[in-house]
Design a protein around this motif. Structure first.
Motif, short mmCIF file in Angstrom:
data_model
loop_
_atom_site.label_atom_id
_atom_site.label_comp_id
_atom_site.label_asym_id
_atom_site.label_seq_id
_atom_site.Cartn_x
_atom_site.Cartn_y
_atom_site.Cartn_z
N ALA A 158 0.84 -1.20 0.00
CA ALA A 158 0.00 0.00 0.00
C ALA A 158 0.87 1.25 0.00
CB ALA A 158 -0.93 -0.01 1.21
N ALA A 159 1.93 1.24 0.78
CA ALA A 159 2.85 2.38 0.82
C ALA A 159 3.56 2.55 -0.51
CB ALA A 159 3.88 2.18 1.94
N ARG A 160 3.96 1.45 -1.13
CA ARG A 160 4.65 1.53 -2.43
C ARG A 160 3.72 2.07 -3.51
NH1 ARG A 160 7.67 -4.04 -3.54
NH2 ARG A 160 8.52 -2.83 -5.29
N PHE A 161 2.46 1.65 -3.49
CA PHE A 161 1.53 2.18 -4.48
C PHE A 161 1.23 3.66 -4.21
CE2 PHE A 161 0.26 -2.33 -5.33
CZ PHE A 161 0.56 -2.31 -6.69
N GLY A 162 1.32 4.07 -2.95
CA GLY A 162 1.16 5.48 -2.65
C GLY A 162 2.25 6.33 -3.28
N ARG A 163 3.44 5.74 -3.45
CA ARG A 163 4.56 6.44 -4.08
C ARG A 163 4.61 6.23 -5.59
NH1 ARG A 163 7.01 3.99 0.54
NH2 ARG A 163 7.94 2.36 -0.77
N ALA A 164 3.84 5.28 -6.10
CA ALA A 164 3.94 4.88 -7.51
C ALA A 164 3.65 6.01 -8.51
CB ALA A 164 3.02 3.69 -7.78
N PRO A 165 2.72 6.95 -8.23
CA PRO A 165 2.53 8.03 -9.19
C PRO A 165 3.81 8.80 -9.49
CG PRO A 165 0.67 7.96 -7.69
CD PRO A 165 1.70 6.99 -7.16
N ALA A 194 -3.64 4.33 -7.28
CA ALA A 194 -4.53 4.57 -6.13
C ALA A 194 -5.48 3.40 -5.91
CB ALA A 194 -5.30 5.86 -6.35
N GLU A 195 -5.96 2.82 -7.01
CA GLU A 195 -6.86 1.67 -6.91
C GLU A 195 -6.13 0.47 -6.31
OE1 GLU A 195 -8.97 3.43 -10.89
OE2 GLU A 195 -8.10 1.42 -10.97
N HIS A 196 -4.90 0.24 -6.74
CA HIS A 196 -4.10 -0.85 -6.18
C HIS A 196 -3.80 -0.60 -4.70
CE1 HIS A 196 -3.14 -2.21 -10.35
NE2 HIS A 196 -3.05 -3.38 -9.73
N GLN A 197 -3.59 0.67 -4.35
CA GLN A 197 -3.32 0.99 -2.95
C GLN A 197 -4.50 0.59 -2.07
OE1 GLN A 197 -2.44 5.13 -2.25
NE2 GLN A 197 -2.01 4.82 -0.07
N LEU A 198 -5.72 0.87 -2.54
CA LEU A 198 -6.90 0.50 -1.77
C LEU A 198 -7.04 -1.02 -1.65
CD1 LEU A 198 -9.45 1.25 -0.26
CD2 LEU A 198 -10.65 1.41 -2.46
N ILE A 199 -6.75 -1.73 -2.73
CA ILE A 199 -6.80 -3.20 -2.68
C ILE A 199 -5.81 -3.71 -1.63
CG2 ILE A 199 -6.40 -5.33 -3.96
CD1 ILE A 199 -7.17 -3.74 -6.52
N ALA A 200 -4.58 -3.19 -1.68
CA ALA A 200 -3.55 -3.63 -0.74
C ALA A 200 -3.95 -3.32 0.70
CB ALA A 200 -2.22 -2.97 -1.08
N GLU A 201 -4.52 -2.15 0.93
CA GLU A 201 -4.94 -1.78 2.29
C GLU A 201 -6.05 -2.72 2.78
OE1 GLU A 201 -4.03 3.05 2.00
OE2 GLU A 201 -6.07 2.27 1.67
N ALA A 202 -6.99 -3.05 1.90
CA ALA A 202 -8.08 -3.95 2.30
C ALA A 202 -7.57 -5.34 2.61
CB ALA A 202 -9.13 -4.00 1.19
N VAL A 203 -6.64 -5.83 1.79
CA VAL A 203 -6.07 -7.16 2.04
C VAL A 203 -5.29 -7.15 3.35
CG1 VAL A 203 -4.43 -8.89 1.20
CG2 VAL A 203 -6.02 -7.81 -0.40
N ALA A 204 -4.52 -6.08 3.58
CA ALA A 204 -3.75 -5.97 4.82
C ALA A 204 -4.66 -5.97 6.04
CB ALA A 204 -2.90 -4.70 4.79
#
Length: 225
Positions: free
Chosen positions: A110-117, A178-188
């Motif tokens: 989730a943190a990595r996807f937050g930096r991905a943009p 951002a969509e991947h970040q939300l998926i990762a947060e939900a899985v976590a």
């Protein structure tokens, strides 16, 4: 020894042709002729013929009446079929991964996807796609279902072609992060319902985006060999 050399030539020829199809060097609908490809790649026709058979098995090439073998076209029907399968597999994968409760692994994603943009803005697309590939691998590892992993690998192969065709739109990539970040947060968090919903939203937006690009591509008959 001769069989080993031939097998090596076939493997190299297949790897090159597969890469050329995925990268768009061999465009959707382009004719595939043994003589032409053997001359281009500097190999005999036998490894080319064997490589063609593997491309057909992969779904990357197909016989087309009146044209012989061609690179598998990309069309709206094919896109929808692919995404119907992708949604069924990825929604289930997200649910199963959330049930495994591996918060540290997916919080980091989730943190990595937050930096991905930032990677998109810097033009570092290979690094961006590496994060998504590692995320897919982490989900596969959490689920630990070899049949599902194999099916998803096949789907992801064809997604590479669609991404190339859509020319890696930066705006879409930032939104997808951002969509991947939300998926990762939900899985976590172990929230299977949220993870499934987040995947559904991501795939709906992805499908809509790629449909818009495919809708403006030339018909198969218009694609030069």
């Amino acid at each position: 020894m001769h069989a080993q050399r031939r097998g090596g030539a076939t493997e190299r020829t297949y790897a090159r042709l597969r890469r050329d199809v995925l990268d768009g060097v061999l465009a959707p609908g382009a004719a595939l002729a043994e003589l032409e490809q053997s001359a281009r790649l500097g190999v005999s026709r036998t490894p080319v013929r064997e490589a063609f058979a593997r491309l057909v098995a992969d779904g990357l090439a197909r016989p087309l009446p009146g044209r012989g073998l061609v690179v598998a076209p990309l069309d709206l029907d094919g896109l929808d079929h692919l995404y119907d399968l992708r949604e069924a597999l990825e929604v289930k994968t997200a649910r199963l991964a959330a049930a495994q409760r591996r918060p540290r692994v997916f919080e980091e994603f989730a943190a990595r996807f937050g930096r991905a943009p930032g990677l998109v803005d810097a033009g570092e697309l290979e690094a961006y796609y590496a994060v998504t590939a590692e995320f897919d691998e982490a989900l596969d590892e959490a689920v630990a279902n070899p049949w599902m992993t194999r099916a998803l690998a096949d789907v992801r192969t064809h997604l590479v072609r669609i991404r190339r065709l859509a020319r890696h739109d930066p705006q879409r990539l930032r939104a997808a992060a951002a969509e991947h970040q939300l998926i990762a947060e939900a899985v976590a968090a172990g929230d299977a319902d949220l993870a499934a919903h987040a995947v559904h939203v991501h795939l709906h937006r992805s499908r809509t985006h790629f449909r818009a690009h495919l809708d403006h591509e030339p018909a198969v008959e218009e694609v030069s060999a």
